[in-house]
Design a protein around this motif. Structure first.
Motif, PDB file in Angstrom:
ATOM      1  N   GLU A 158       0.815  -1.213   0.000  1.00 23.05           N
ATOM      2  CA  GLU A 158       0.000   0.000   0.000  1.00 23.05           C
ATOM      3  C   GLU A 158       0.852   1.268   0.000  1.00 23.05           C
ATOM      4  OE1 GLU A 158      -3.146  -0.285   2.917  1.00 23.05           O
ATOM      5  OE2 GLU A 158      -3.118  -2.472   2.799  1.00 23.05           O
ATOM      6  N   LYS A 159       0.288   2.321  -0.594  1.00 14.37           N
ATOM      7  CA  LYS A 159       0.960   3.617  -0.618  1.00 14.37           C
ATOM      8  C   LYS A 159       0.159   4.632   0.180  1.00 14.37           C
ATOM      9  CE  LYS A 159       3.349   3.302  -5.088  1.00 14.37           C
ATOM     10  NZ  LYS A 159       3.470   3.887  -6.443  1.00 14.37           N
ATOM     11  N   PHE A 160       0.878   5.533   0.826  1.00 13.02           N
ATOM     12  CA  PHE A 160       0.270   6.632   1.563  1.00 13.02           C
ATOM     13  C   PHE A 160       0.999   7.915   1.197  1.00 13.02           C
ATOM     14  CE2 PHE A 160      -0.388   2.768   3.951  1.00 13.02           C
ATOM     15  CZ  PHE A 160      -1.701   2.855   4.375  1.00 13.02           C
ATOM     16  N   ARG A 161       0.289   9.026   1.315  1.00 12.86           N
ATOM     17  CA  ARG A 161       0.896  10.320   1.008  1.00 12.86           C
ATOM     18  C   ARG A 161       0.557  11.316   2.114  1.00 12.86           C
ATOM     19  NH1 ARG A 161      -0.118  14.027  -4.427  1.00 12.86           N
ATOM     20  NH2 ARG A 161      -2.161  14.372  -3.459  1.00 12.86           N
ATOM     21  N   ILE A 162       1.575  12.082   2.507  1.00 15.71           N
ATOM     22  CA  ILE A 162       1.398  13.205   3.428  1.00 15.71           C
ATOM     23  C   ILE A 162       1.507  14.488   2.615  1.00 15.71           C
ATOM     24  CG2 ILE A 162       2.429  14.495   5.337  1.00 15.71           C
ATOM     25  CD1 ILE A 162       1.273  12.107   6.509  1.00 15.71           C
ATOM     26  N   ILE A 163       0.521  15.375   2.782  1.00 17.73           N
ATOM     27  CA  ILE A 163       0.573  16.668   2.100  1.00 17.73           C
ATOM     28  C   ILE A 163       0.350  17.793   3.102  1.00 17.73           C
ATOM     29  CG2 ILE A 163      -0.275  15.710  -0.084  1.00 17.73           C
ATOM     30  CD1 ILE A 163      -2.997  17.114   0.589  1.00 17.73           C
ATOM     31  N   LYS A 164       0.829  18.968   2.769  1.00 14.54           N
ATOM     32  CA  LYS A 164       0.452  20.170   3.493  1.00 14.54           C
ATOM     33  C   LYS A 164      -0.989  20.507   3.121  1.00 14.54           C
ATOM     34  CE  LYS A 164       4.249  21.570   5.707  1.00 14.54           C
ATOM     35  NZ  LYS A 164       4.264  21.898   7.146  1.00 14.54           N
ATOM     36  N   SER A 165      -1.710  21.112   4.040  1.00  9.77           N
ATOM     37  CA  SER A 165      -3.131  21.305   3.836  1.00  9.77           C
ATOM     38  C   SER A 165      -3.548  22.730   4.151  1.00  9.77           C
ATOM     39  CB  SER A 165      -3.900  20.327   4.734  1.00  9.77           C
ATOM     40  OG  SER A 165      -5.258  20.686   4.859  1.00  9.77           O
ATOM     41  N   PRO A 166      -4.495  23.287   3.391  1.00 12.07           N
ATOM     42  CA  PRO A 166      -5.003  24.623   3.727  1.00 12.07           C
ATOM     43  C   PRO A 166      -5.869  24.622   4.979  1.00 12.07           C
ATOM     44  CG  PRO A 166      -6.230  23.696   1.892  1.00 12.07           C
ATOM     45  CD  PRO A 166      -5.081  22.765   2.150  1.00 12.07           C
ATOM     46  N   ASP A 167      -6.417  23.459   5.344  1.00  8.97           N
ATOM     47  CA  ASP A 167      -7.313  23.366   6.494  1.00  8.97           C
ATOM     48  C   ASP A 167      -6.624  22.854   7.757  1.00  8.97           C
ATOM     49  OD1 ASP A 167      -9.539  24.210   4.972  1.00  8.97           O
ATOM     50  OD2 ASP A 167      -9.782  22.172   4.193  1.00  8.97           O
ATOM     51  N   TYR A 168      -5.569  22.058   7.574  1.00 12.73           N
ATOM     52  CA  TYR A 168      -4.830  21.478   8.693  1.00 12.73           C
ATOM     53  C   TYR A 168      -3.336  21.632   8.394  1.00 12.73           C
ATOM     54  CZ  TYR A 168      -9.375  19.087   8.762  1.00 12.73           C
ATOM     55  OH  TYR A 168     -10.716  18.807   8.731  1.00 12.73           O
ATOM     56  N   GLU A 169      -2.515  21.262   9.346  1.00 11.44           N
ATOM     57  CA  GLU A 169      -1.072  21.273   9.048  1.00 11.44           C
ATOM     58  C   GLU A 169      -0.734  20.204   8.014  1.00 11.44           C
ATOM     59  OE1 GLU A 169       1.885  21.881  12.179  1.00 11.44           O
ATOM     60  OE2 GLU A 169       0.220  22.148  13.593  1.00 11.44           O
ATOM     61  N   PHE A 170      -1.355  19.016   8.161  1.00 10.16           N
ATOM     62  CA  PHE A 170      -1.085  17.916   7.237  1.00 10.16           C
ATOM     63  C   PHE A 170      -2.379  17.150   6.958  1.00 10.16           C
ATOM     64  CE2 PHE A 170       2.823  18.462   9.749  1.00 10.16           C
ATOM     65  CZ  PHE A 170       3.765  18.623   8.749  1.00 10.16           C
ATOM     66  N   GLU A 171      -2.400  16.459   5.804  1.00 11.30           N
ATOM     67  CA  GLU A 171      -3.441  15.479   5.519  1.00 11.30           C
ATOM     68  C   GLU A 171      -2.768  14.168   5.124  1.00 11.30           C
ATOM     69  OE1 GLU A 171      -6.514  16.679   2.804  1.00 11.30           O
ATOM     70  OE2 GLU A 171      -6.722  18.665   3.734  1.00 11.30           O
ATOM     71  N   LEU A 172      -3.337  13.061   5.583  1.00 14.94           N
ATOM     72  CA  LEU A 172      -2.879  11.734   5.190  1.00 14.94           C
ATOM     73  C   LEU A 172      -3.802  11.224   4.105  1.00 14.94           C
ATOM     74  CD1 LEU A 172      -1.091   9.187   5.633  1.00 14.94           C
ATOM     75  CD2 LEU A 172      -2.823   8.422   7.285  1.00 14.94           C
ATOM     76  N   GLN A 173      -3.225  10.747   2.982  1.00 17.14           N
ATOM     77  CA  GLN A 173      -4.016  10.330   1.834  1.00 17.14           C
ATOM     78  C   GLN A 173      -3.647   8.925   1.372  1.00 17.14           C
ATOM     79  OE1 GLN A 173      -2.970  13.523  -0.960  1.00 17.14           O
ATOM     80  NE2 GLN A 173      -4.950  14.506  -0.520  1.00 17.14           N
ATOM     81  N   ILE A 174      -4.575   8.306   0.632  1.00 19.30           N
ATOM     82  CA  ILE A 174      -4.308   7.040  -0.044  1.00 19.30           C
ATOM     83  C   ILE A 174      -4.724   7.172  -1.505  1.00 19.30           C
ATOM     84  CG2 ILE A 174      -4.598   5.650   2.034  1.00 19.30           C
ATOM     85  CD1 ILE A 174      -7.373   4.832   0.958  1.00 19.30           C
ATOM     86  N   PRO A 175      -4.168   6.339  -2.401  1.00 19.52           N
ATOM     87  CA  PRO A 175      -4.572   6.410  -3.812  1.00 19.52           C
ATOM     88  C   PRO A 175      -6.027   5.994  -3.990  1.00 19.52           C
ATOM     89  CG  PRO A 175      -2.518   5.178  -3.537  1.00 19.52           C
ATOM     90  CD  PRO A 175      -3.104   5.355  -2.181  1.00 19.52           C
TER      91      PRO A 175
END
Length: 256
Positions: A158-175
């Motif tokens: 599995e893959k996961f992605r961390i991004i910077k977010s306009p609503d939070y400091e970070f968001e955790l995502q999946i494909p």
């Protein structure tokens, strides 16, 4: 209450972690993976507390109660049960752990920020690095610690992605298809044990008909296929599935 040597030994044996433990990344990875691959996520108690032979029995967050449920009864638990025990054990082994209350985004995109369902997760600091840990985001969550900085990270199949977010400091995502879909948004802000208990009561006690968990009968359990691949068994309401290396290999409706 302090964790006893016997409790630590029983826990380590159950999650199949051997050797000496020190607050370094290799040990963190072994403990978090062992915890996730050994104890399932489940919401059974919310729907029927007869699993514990006591109808409408209050759920407990004590270390002794959690160890009894997970190890002696070979049961699973919700995000606060699974993660709270993980936090307690990591702290006992010398790790710096910060509990956090993130906000679920998955299937809640239309809900305004700060009104979404909360989720318990944690941040571990080792030296200058911070890692997100989470043993219990249903059938979609992490399988190991993940660096708390933007990037794409492979965990078994599995893959996961961390991004910077306009609503939070970070968001955790999946494909999701050809794009990425957010699981939850988080800020690096510690929460207290009192706040965790309040969250637990509000979301998980059986007398709250408006709780998100009232409509979710779920048990999910990841397992390793080989060194770099994993599968998951998933029971959600009346549907049972097996997913292996990103492919659904079994799907059926449970009729009784």
């Amino acid at each position: 209450m302090a964790i006893t040597k016997n409790q630590k030994r029983a826990y380590l044996d159950y999650i199949q972690v051997q050797g000496s433990i020190s607050p370094i990344f290799e040990c963190l990875k072994a403990l978090v993976e062992g915890h996730i691959f050994s104890i399932p996520y489940e919401t059974f108690d919310i729907h029927d507390s007869r699993f514990d032979n006591a109808v409408n029995a209050p759920l407990s967050l004590s270390t002794r109660s959690l160890l009894k449920k997970f190890i002696e009864q070979k049961r699973g638990g919700t995000c606060i049960e699974l993660n709270l025990l993980l936090f307690k054990m990591l702290r006992n082994f010398g790790f710096q752990v910060m509990p956090i209350l993130s906000e679920g985004i998955w299937d809640q995109e239309a809900t305004p920020v700060h009104q979404r369902a909360k989720h318990v997760a944690g941040i571990v600091t080792i030296g200058q690095e911070k890692y997100l840990i989470d043993a219990a985001f249903g059938s979609l969550g992490l399988l190991a610690p993940i660096p708390l900085k933007p990037g794409i990270y492979q965990q078994y199949s599995e893959k996961f992605r961390i991004i910077k977010s306009p609503d939070y400091e970070f968001e955790l995502q999946i494909p999701k298809g050809n794009t990425w879909k957010s699981l939850h948004g988080l800020d690096v802000k510690s929460t207290t044990y009192k706040e965790l208990k309040a969250f637990y009561r509000h979301n998980l006690e059986t007398k709250l008909p408006n709780s998100y968990f009232q409509s979710l009968f779920l048990c999910t359990y990841p397992y390793k296929l080989c060194k770099h691949k994993n599968g998951r068994t998933i029971l959600v309401n009346d549907t049972f599935m097996i997913v292996e290396h990103g492919r659904t290999t079994h799907h059926e409706k449970i009729k009784s």
